[in-house]
Write an enzyme that holds these catalytic residues in place. Structure first.
Site, PDB file in Angstrom:
ATOM      1  N   ASP A 340      -5.512  -4.934  -2.894  1.00  0.00           N
ATOM      2  CA  ASP A 340      -4.817  -3.677  -3.185  1.00  0.00           C
ATOM      3  C   ASP A 340      -3.388  -4.028  -3.520  1.00  0.00           C
ATOM      4  O   ASP A 340      -2.904  -5.101  -3.153  1.00  0.00           O
ATOM      5  CB  ASP A 340      -4.754  -2.811  -1.918  1.00  0.00           C
ATOM      6  CG  ASP A 340      -6.070  -2.165  -1.605  1.00  0.00           C
ATOM      7  OD1 ASP A 340      -6.954  -2.227  -2.451  1.00  0.00           O
ATOM      8  OD2 ASP A 340      -6.188  -1.603  -0.504  1.00  0.00           O
ATOM      9  N   ASP A 644      -8.869  -0.051   2.464  1.00  0.00           N
ATOM     10  CA  ASP A 644      -8.369   0.694   3.618  1.00  0.00           C
ATOM     11  C   ASP A 644      -9.091   2.020   3.829  1.00  0.00           C
ATOM     12  O   ASP A 644      -9.193   2.506   4.933  1.00  0.00           O
ATOM     13  CB  ASP A 644      -6.852   0.921   3.505  1.00  0.00           C
ATOM     14  CG  ASP A 644      -6.444   1.421   2.133  1.00  0.00           C
ATOM     15  OD1 ASP A 644      -7.328   1.895   1.391  1.00  0.00           O
ATOM     16  OD2 ASP A 644      -5.246   1.334   1.800  1.00  0.00           O
ATOM     17  N   ASP A 648     -13.925   2.594   0.636  1.00  0.00           N
ATOM     18  CA  ASP A 648     -13.851   1.153   0.375  1.00  0.00           C
ATOM     19  C   ASP A 648     -14.926   0.409   1.171  1.00  0.00           C
ATOM     20  O   ASP A 648     -15.202  -0.766   0.908  1.00  0.00           O
ATOM     21  CB  ASP A 648     -12.480   0.595   0.798  1.00  0.00           C
ATOM     22  CG  ASP A 648     -11.383   1.023  -0.153  1.00  0.00           C
ATOM     23  OD1 ASP A 648     -11.717   1.327  -1.313  1.00  0.00           O
ATOM     24  OD2 ASP A 648     -10.213   1.060   0.255  1.00  0.00           O
TER      25      ASP A 648
HETATM   26  P1  ATP Z   1      -3.570   0.620  -3.929  1.00  0.00           P
HETATM   27  O1  ATP Z   1      -4.992   0.919  -4.216  1.00  0.00           O
HETATM   28  O2  ATP Z   1      -3.069  -0.614  -4.555  1.00  0.00           O
HETATM   29  O3  ATP Z   1      -3.196   0.720  -2.491  1.00  0.00           O
HETATM   30  P2  ATP Z   1      -2.318   3.079  -4.441  1.00  0.00           P
HETATM   31  O4  ATP Z   1      -1.924   3.241  -3.033  1.00  0.00           O
HETATM   32  O5  ATP Z   1      -1.305   3.379  -5.469  1.00  0.00           O
HETATM   33  O6  ATP Z   1      -2.789   1.674  -4.787  1.00  0.00           O
HETATM   34  P3  ATP Z   1      -3.847   5.363  -4.188  1.00  0.00           P
HETATM   35  O7  ATP Z   1      -3.322   5.557  -2.852  1.00  0.00           O
HETATM   36  O8  ATP Z   1      -5.287   5.609  -4.477  1.00  0.00           O
HETATM   37  O9  ATP Z   1      -3.587   3.947  -4.712  1.00  0.00           O
HETATM   38  O10 ATP Z   1      -2.957   6.268  -5.150  1.00  0.00           O
HETATM   39  C1  ATP Z   1      -3.309   6.516  -6.474  1.00  0.00           C
HETATM   40  C2  ATP Z   1      -2.344   7.490  -7.085  1.00  0.00           C
HETATM   41  O11 ATP Z   1      -2.415   8.729  -6.395  1.00  0.00           O
HETATM   42  C3  ATP Z   1      -0.888   7.055  -6.977  1.00  0.00           C
HETATM   43  O12 ATP Z   1      -0.499   6.312  -8.087  1.00  0.00           O
HETATM   44  C4  ATP Z   1      -0.158   8.375  -6.950  1.00  0.00           C
HETATM   45  O13 ATP Z   1       0.085   8.859  -8.240  1.00  0.00           O
HETATM   46  C5  ATP Z   1      -1.136   9.290  -6.271  1.00  0.00           C
HETATM   47  N1  ATP Z   1      -0.819   9.436  -4.848  1.00  0.00           N
HETATM   48  C6  ATP Z   1      -0.628   8.467  -3.948  1.00  0.00           C
HETATM   49  N2  ATP Z   1      -0.368   8.956  -2.732  1.00  0.00           N
HETATM   50  C7  ATP Z   1      -0.393  10.285  -2.859  1.00  0.00           C
HETATM   51  C8  ATP Z   1      -0.215  11.377  -1.949  1.00  0.00           C
HETATM   52  N3  ATP Z   1       0.031  11.185  -0.665  1.00  0.00           N
HETATM   53  N4  ATP Z   1      -0.310  12.612  -2.435  1.00  0.00           N
HETATM   54  C9  ATP Z   1      -0.589  12.828  -3.728  1.00  0.00           C
HETATM   55  N5  ATP Z   1      -0.762  11.857  -4.614  1.00  0.00           N
HETATM   56  C10 ATP Z   1      -0.678  10.607  -4.220  1.00  0.00           C
END
Ligand code: ATP
Length: 911
Positions: A340, A644, A648
């Protein structure tokens, strides 16, 4: 609380009728309310009910554990031999044989105890947390501190921490296989059911140890620890199952085979000796017993376990908690790590840098989560209060938010998602605090953020009791919901191109993107659901959040590359953001990045073709992680995959090493994983790989030490018998050597630290047999050198007039000396030990050698030893010869390593 109340709660937890009780009765019987328990009351109940922990599974008593040390075919053979020598009246031999077995059992017993203790301490690192309401405030506590009456908040991914009667649910689905055996998740409600309903039909209950796979809920703790259903069936959710791995089983099988071969070989020698050479059967028999005893590597099983357990402990010290032991071995052969991005490769310390509205672009300064910083337009500081759209957007970010900022010792910390923390800090910079905003615009309902749908929505009432729905999420997702945008002249038609351009611009800087939108509307039904968030929104703003890469991750990625391991970034983030961060980490540089949408269009064959060519997968969904793992595995890769979330879990299970995040990971992900990262840090995976390689190396080193030493002793005796020479070692002397050296010396190798160049080798091919051709060669070479030294010395001394006793004492000492020297050689399989680190780097090796040397001095000079073993004192000159014979092995082994290092066999041998 009154005494009466106490009693009610106490008695109530004894009864098992909670599923049939309604909400009011429940609160009354447990003396709790919607604000949860007071801290003081919780502390009192904790003293009354004790910690919410299950008793560990019953352990074998020390006596049984000790006796079980003998349960091994190698030791059976030794004991059998001891019995026969006793029957023949050879008491000294019996005693020495038995001594060797006993020493091994004691070493095994002590080390196994240590290994178990190491694993126990690791188990406690995996203890779960629970979110409770106490004094009306949401708090994260250790699940062990839960008491009956506590109100627990559940979210998807949690493990239910105690038996709960549910009082509020939102699409809750719980996987209860541990209790009911039913693998399909059960939907939950708050309804009471019949008193005699079976466990699986008690929809209003969530039971300890089960897993929330979807939705959210609130429940009151009705039973903890041993009173829970899980406690009743007394099933400990074990984190580490048993001390066995494929490799250990392979070695075990090898040990058994070896025992049979040795027995057959001994029978042959007996026949040769008595038949061909006409030696007396009784003497020959004793010799064969000694031969068997010296050839059998009786220390092998115990030491393998110890090596593995020590490795697990070392990994735990570096924040990598092994949940399934085979992972230790697999880690050593990992060829691809899929990681990730957020929080693993990056620091997860988020700060909003830019807010883009329809008419203006605002830059924000300040670091971390502190609510201090200026807002500027084109580098001149402005008063944010003048910009209504900015204010509404920032308010959306504060309201549509499940995080909480806290100031502890002057430092601001986030409880919850750091992305949301950044938005709260931004709110603080504009004077919009979380508490005030929530009080003015109370939340009515919400759809929590999940990686699959990439947005979060909340429903609020404004100060005039008008309904508002706010959404925040990935820009593509939010733009799809919008038909308008809010500018300072009110709503205007959506200029999607403008927003996309802005989004690309922000992402190209490596910033994380978030969009906000709102609509002034009530939901169609009673609460918010997905149909309410499909359309009709006004776009408010785009936000760019910085999340710099971890310094140590940059180094770890470089280390992985040197170790022949590919690193792939699989992220939910925007492709441009991922590429920009990837460039800083040296992941996917000069290669294309692929998005989840593109991936969805590929069939499995196409995916398999490109999977090794692409290092960045952006906007990827958890389901796609599973496809990626499968494609990589079909390509012959050994894959470590991080994760996480709940979704997954399949990818984590499927990966060769599933790696869950310890801090932000859900319990479901941890449950599915082989290893948990206590610090969520990519660098920890790299160091676990390093340790995994070291463990495997140590196992190999140990076998490479043990087999030739056994082989050498046997060869001496065998040669003498075959060539009709005077026996250089009497049976009882062979047994002595075996007792002194077996186990104790080799044990030191279990403490061997990772070799310096360990991360500069290619990964070990999976499924590679431990005992390769190189092993056979090394075993033969050392056996021959050892036998040549000892036998040669013995014959030379006899030839030059030494007494038989002296020559034999020298032969015994020569064998032991050779083993001591070879122990130093064995520290590195191919590397030279002719340097300070090589000679002195492992103090256990030095200690073991010192202990052996003392025993040999006793053997040589103590009169009672002279009587038992027929040893005699030696002169300094004779000692020098003994050392010379030992050095022969040392020098021979170093020369062999040097030759091999210079040939093309090096890499094969090294693995
Ligand atoms: P990784 O998979 O590398 O951990 P990540 O944390 O960016 O990446 P996600 O958490 O799935 O992946 O987030 C994907 C997208 O969703 C982010 O790029 C953001 O635009 C949006 N996002 C992340 N957190 C939130 C939240 N708490 N509320 C609303 N949208 C969110």
């Amino acid at each position: 609380m009154t005494d009466d109340g106490n009693k009610t709660a106490g008695q109530a937890t004894q009864k098992q009728d909670w599923h049939a009780v309604n909400h009011e009765d429940l609160e009354r019987r447990l003396s709790t309310g919607s604000a949860g328990l007071a801290e003081t009351e919780a502390a009192r109940r904790l003293a009354e009910y004790g910690f919410n922990r299950l008793a560990p599974p019953k352990r074998q008593g020390p006596l049984l554990r000790f006796v079980l040390q003998f349960h091994n075919i190698l030791l059976y053979v030794m004991l059998g031999a001891a019995l026969i020598t006793a029957l023949l009246g050879h008491w000294v031999d019996t005693a020495v044989l038995f001594g060797a077995v006993l020493i091994n059992a004691i070493i095994g017993f002590i080390q196994e105890g240590k290994a178990e203790a190491a694993l126990d301490s690791i188990r406690s690192l995996l203890s779960a947390h629970a979110t409770v309401l106490r004094d009306g405030v949401r708090r994260e506590i250790d699940a062990a501190e839960l008491v009956p009456g506590d109100i627990v908040l559940l979210a998807s991914g949690d493990r239910v921490p105690a038996d709960l009667r549910l009082i509020e649910v939102k699409d809750l689905k719980v996987e209860e296989a541990t209790l009911t055996g039913e693998s399909m998740p059960a939907s939950k409600t708050t309804d009471a059911v019949d008193l005699d309903a079976s466990l699986g039909d008690r929809h209003g209950m969530a039971y300890s140890g089960t897993l929330v796979v979807y939705g959210q809920a609130r429940g009151i703790v009705v039973a903890t620890a041993g009173d829970t259903e899980l406690g009743r069936i007394n099933q400990m959710l074990s984190s580490i199952r048993n001390l066995s791995t494929p490799l250990l089983r392979q070695v075990d099988r090898f040990g058994r085979m070896l025992a049979l071969v040795i027995l057959a070989f001994c029978a042959l020698t007996f026949l040769l000796g008595t038949g061909l050479r006409g030696l007396p059967a009784a003497d020959m028999f004793m010799m064969v017993v000694a031969l068997a005893a010296s050839a059998i590597p009786e220390g092998l099983p115990a030491l393998m376990t110890v090596t593995l357990a020590l490795g697990v402990q070392r990994m735990a010290r570096r924040n990598a908690i092994i949940r399934r032991l085979p992972a230790v071995e697999t880690l050593g052969s990992v060829t691809v790590i899929c990681s990730d991005k957020t929080g693993t490769l990056t620091r997860n310390e988020m700060t909003v840098q830019r807010v883009v509205c329809a008419d203006q672009i605002f830059d924000v300064d300040g670091v971390g989560y502190a609510p201090q910083g200026n807002v500027s337009i084109a580098e001149s500081v402005v008063d944010p209060a003048q910009y209504s759209v900015l204010n509404l957007a920032v308010r959306a970010g504060v309201l549509c938010n499940d995080g909480r900022l806290r100031q502890i010792d002057g430092q601001w910390h986030i409880e919850g998602d750091p992305t949301e923390g950044a938005l709260l800090a931004l709110g603080g910079k504009l004077g919009l605090t979380q508490d005030e905003s929530n009080a003015a615009w109370p939340r009515q309902d919400s759809i929590p953020f999940e990686s699959e749908h990439r947005f979060m929505a909340t429903l609020h009432k404004d100060t005039e009791a008008q309904p508002w729905i706010f959404v925040k999420g990935a820009p593509e997702r939010i733009l799809d919901m919008c038909s308008q945008q809010l500018g300072h002249e009110g709503n205007q038609p959506l200029d999607a191109d403008y927003w996309r351009r802005m989004a690309t611009d922000i992402a190209a800087r490596g910033w994380r993107l978030l969009a906000f939108a709102c609509k002034q509307d009530a939901p169609s039904g009673k609460g918010l659901d997905f149909t309410d968030v499909e359309s009709g929104y006004s776009m408010l703003a785009l936000v760019g959040i910085i999340d710099p890469p971890r310094e140590e991750a940059i180094q770890a990625v470089a280390e992985c590359h040197r170790a022949g391991i590919q690193v792939k970034m699989i992220t939910g983030d925007h492709a441009e953001t991922a590429k920009a961060i990837g460039a800083l980490l040296d992941i996917g540089v000069g290669k294309p990045a692929i998005t989840g949408a593109e991936l969805a269009l590929m069939d499995d064959a196409a995916l398999r073709r490109i999977v090794m060519e692409v290092d960045i997968f952006a906007r990827a969904s958890p389901e796609q992680k599973l496809r990626l793992v499968q494609a990589l595995q079909e390509d012959g890769q050994v894959v470590a995959m991080t994760g996480d979330g709940v979704n997954d879990a399949p990818a984590l299970k499927r990966a060769d090493v599933g790696v869950a995040m310890g801090l932000k990971g859900t319990e479901v992900a941890k449950e599915a994983s082989d290893m948990v990262l206590a610090d969520d840090n990519f660098a920890t995976i790299a160091s676990a790989v390093r340790e995994g390689r070291a463990v495997y190396d140590n196992l190999k080193k140990f076998i490479l030490f043990m087999l030739p030493t056994n082989g050498g002793e046997s060869l001496i005796v065998l040669t003498a018998i075959l060539f009709g020479l005077t026996l250089p070692l009497t049976p009882v002397q062979v047994l002595w050597i075996n007792m002194v050296t077996a186990g104790a010396l080799g044990l030191a190798l279990a403490f061997e630290p990772a070799e310096r160049g360990i991360m500069q080798r290619r990964p070990r091919p999976p499924g590679e047999a431990l005992l390769s051709g190189f092993f056979v060669w090394r075993v033969c070479l050392i056996s021959v050198l050892m036998a040549t030294g000892a036998l040669g010395l013995f014959l030379w001394e006899l030839e030059h007039g030494a007494s038989l006793e002296t020559a034999r004492t020298m032969a015994v000492n020569a064998v032991v000396a050779a083993e001591m020297f070879y122990l130093i050689n064995s520290r590195y399989i191919l590397g030279s030990v002719l340097n300070r680190e090589g000679l002195l780097g492992n103090r256990y090796v030095l200690l073991a050698i010192a202990a052996c040397a003392c025993l040999q001095v006793i053997y040589t000079y103590l009169p009672v030893m002279h009587d038992i073993f027929g040893s005699v004192g030696l002169t300094p000159e004779q000692w020098l010869k003994v050392l010379g014979a030992g050095l022969l092995v040392f020098v021979g082994a170093e020369l062999e390593k040097r030759l091999i290092r210079n040939t093309r066999f090096a890499s094969a041998a090294q693995r």
